[in-house]
Design an enzyme around this catalytic site. Structure first.
Site, PDB file in Angstrom:
ATOM      1  N   LYS A 120      -5.225  13.315   8.078  1.00  0.00           N
ATOM      2  CA  LYS A 120      -4.448  12.091   8.296  1.00  0.00           C
ATOM      3  C   LYS A 120      -3.052  12.466   8.782  1.00  0.00           C
ATOM      4  CE  LYS A 120      -3.106   7.811   5.857  1.00  0.00           C
ATOM      5  NZ  LYS A 120      -3.018   7.108   4.558  1.00  0.00           N
ATOM      6  N   SER A 152      -4.825   2.265   4.770  1.00  0.00           N
ATOM      7  CA  SER A 152      -4.171   2.810   5.930  1.00  0.00           C
ATOM      8  C   SER A 152      -4.855   4.028   6.527  1.00  0.00           C
ATOM      9  CB  SER A 152      -2.741   3.196   5.569  1.00  0.00           C
ATOM     10  OG  SER A 152      -2.737   4.242   4.619  1.00  0.00           O
ATOM     11  N   SER A 205      -5.420   2.953   0.007  1.00  0.00           N
ATOM     12  CA  SER A 205      -5.634   3.444   1.370  1.00  0.00           C
ATOM     13  C   SER A 205      -6.702   4.503   1.549  1.00  0.00           C
ATOM     14  CB  SER A 205      -4.325   3.982   1.941  1.00  0.00           C
ATOM     15  OG  SER A 205      -3.555   2.909   2.404  1.00  0.00           O
TER      16      SER A 205
HETATM   17  N1  GLN Z   1      -2.533  -1.683   1.774  1.00  0.00           N
HETATM   18  C1  GLN Z   1      -1.535  -1.237   0.864  1.00  0.00           C
HETATM   19  C2  GLN Z   1      -0.166  -1.372   1.491  1.00  0.00           C
HETATM   20  O1  GLN Z   1      -0.110  -1.788   2.592  1.00  0.00           O
HETATM   21  C3  GLN Z   1      -1.796   0.165   0.414  1.00  0.00           C
HETATM   22  C4  GLN Z   1      -1.501   1.168   1.444  1.00  0.00           C
HETATM   23  C5  GLN Z   1      -1.722   2.574   0.960  1.00  0.00           C
HETATM   24  O2  GLN Z   1      -2.426   2.793  -0.018  1.00  0.00           O
HETATM   25  N2  GLN Z   1      -1.058   3.502   1.600  1.00  0.00           N
HETATM   26  O3  GLN Z   1       0.813  -1.069   0.912  1.00  0.00           O
END
Ligand code: GLN
Length: 491
Positions: A78, A158, A182
């Site tokens: 990632k 994400s 995410s």
């Molecule tokens: N969807 C969540 C956010 O937008 C979690 C994102 C993540 O876990 N990095 O904050």
């Protein structure tokens, strides 16, 4: 897909050890698959030369009898993990040209174990999002499609690029980060396995920070066993991250296949939401039946503060983000947009360098931390967080070993279908996953079936602190019963 990309990580590891094929052949097969899958936009940077050089070195070590536990295994990383000499942008314009001079602890441990870097995967900008649509490099398209439709589906976020790359057989595994879901949400959306380890199990050093008290790195893979193999090499003590625990890393693979007889699995009643699709309820029920048939005992439990988790998360996470992202000021690294004076330069750089969602988080974060509002928002959210943690502790103390919940409140949605008018619609995706980050617990998402439209659905298992092993054992039971799910190739 060719023969070598159809292998699981464990099968590839065993095949390499037996010299059935070489690490270079394995890397080549995946590089070709990546090249043919550019329509997915899963990678923001491909590193074929580095991959082949690393694979060659792996082959030499295999021949010398010096293979590491991941020797020759091609992985995708990632774009939140710093990689030495390889651009790391967090998929933000502000870091578009940032090339780190060092590796994150996680990636350096993976290379030490012999893994091969195929490239960097797409993600929501600074990991803020649930659909990969906030990336500076554009959205990722999931390899999955609804039956009889060619509408582009999101892989979730994400870590959308990592999830799509694993699901589309472009790599044998990938890394992700999980601040509020995410890893688990994109795993559920793509029919892959994703685990967020206990806070402190994996070093955060060299991972671009979003919300430091919630961030944790973990693997994506196509099987529970493969995710166990990967986590073992990713985890471990690191003096460079003071929140990283100094305790030995278990051989997680040994937990795969272990009986769940006698385990008490909690079913939190607050996760039964009004208006939840019947298919989610059905898959959850199915998961309960599978675990019961394998000898686990199911008990209804209550986590009364669950409904406050999402609002509290959207105070804590932006607060920490606003502080972490203060470093992108155009002075030390990243984008610089010249201005009249230094303040003007800061403002122009940040206005141009950050996308809309990141700017929104920074504004929310600075607001909730500001004098006069701090007690009403940030402090209260931290207190709520303690209550959420206590809910879990009470259940574990009462003898519950793990909990079973749906991973997401719906199957994957189409690109552009959600959150356009109201960002909260997108935030609601995280209802089942953020609690786990708020409490610092481990959580795994495992594929459990397909919905009526042919899209994958996942279940989540939540464990006691540092008891990832129970999660691997229980997830394996679900995997055995549910089977594996593969997207039909259209790209
Ligand atoms: N969807 C969540 C956010 O937008 C979690 C994102 C993540 O876990 N990095 O904050």
């Amino acid at each position: 897909m060719n023969e070598l990309t159809s292998l699981s990580l464990a099968q590839a590891r065993d095949g390499l050890a037996k010299k059935d094929f070489s690490a270079v052949e394995l890397a080549d097969a995946h590089l070709l698959a990546i090249e043919q899958a550019r329509a997915l936009n899963a990678f923001v940077l491909e590193t074929p030369e580095r991959a082949l050089a690393m694979a060659k070195a792996s082959d030499a070590r295999i021949h010398a009898g010096k293979a590491g536990p991941l020797e020759g295994i091609p992985l995708a990383i990632k774009d939140m993990f710093c990689t030495e000499g390889v651009r790391t942008s967090a998929c933000s314009k502000i870091l578009e040209n940032f090339v780190p001079t060092y590796d994150s602890t996680v990636t350096s441990q993976l290379w030490r174990a012999g893994a091969v870097l195929l490239g960097k995967t797409n993600n929501d900008e600074f990991a803020m999002g649930s659909s990969n649509e906030t990336s500076h490099f554009g959205p990722v398209t999931s390899p999955w499609r609804r039956k009889g439709s060619n509408v582009a589906i999101t892989p979730g976020g994400s870590s959308g690029g990592s999830a799509a790359a694993v699901a589309a057989h472009l790599c044998l595994g990938a890394t992700g980060t999980d601040t509020g879901g995410s890893i688990r949400q994109p795993a559920a959306f793509t029919g892959t396995v994703g685990i967020k380890p206990t806070y402190g199990r994996v070093s955060r050093w060299g991972v671009v920070a979003f919300a430091s008290s919630l961030d944790q790195a973990g693997p994506f893979a196509r099987t529970v066993r493969d995710s166990a193999i990967l986590l073992r090499s990713m985890a471990g003590h690191d003096a460079k991250d003071t929140t990283c625990i100094d305790s030995p890393v278990p051989d997680y693979e040994k937990a795969v296949g272990r009986s769940v007889k006698g385990l008490r699995i909690g079913i939190p009643k607050e996760y039964r939401l009004d208006g939840m699709p019947a298919e989610i309820e059905k898959i959850w029920e199915q998961g309960r039946a599978w675990l019961k048939a394998a000898g686990a005992e199911l008990v209804e439990v209550s986590l009364p503060h669950t409904k406050y988790a999402l609002p509290a998360y959207y105070i804590v996470a932006p607060a920490e983000a606003s502080s972490n992202l203060a470093r992108y000021d155009g002075v030390r690294y990243g984008l610089r947009v010249p201005g009249r004076d230094i303040t003007d330069m800061y403002e122009r750089t940040r206005a141009e360098g950050f996308g809309a969602e990141v700017r929104r988080r920074i504004m929310i974060g600075t607001y909730v931390l500001s004098a006069g509002y701090y007690d009403a928002y940030y402090l209260r959210a931290q207190q709520v967080r303690t209550l959420i943690k206590r809910d879990f502790e009470a259940c574990f103390k009462a003898g519950v070993h793990a909990m079973l919940t749906p991973a997401t409140p719906s199957a994957a949605f189409g690109v552009g279908e959600k959150g356009q008018a109201d960002p909260v619609e997108m935030y609601l995706n995280d209802v089942f996953t953020v609690t786990v980050n708020m409490a610092g617990l481990p959580g795994i998402a495992v594929p459990a079936g397909l919905d009526g439209q042919g899209l994958p659905l996942g279940l989540q298992l939540i464990g006691r602190p540092f008891d990832e092993e129970t999660l691997f054992s229980a997830a394996h039971v679900i995997e055995q019963a549910a089977g594996h799910f593969k997207a039909a190739k259209w790209w």
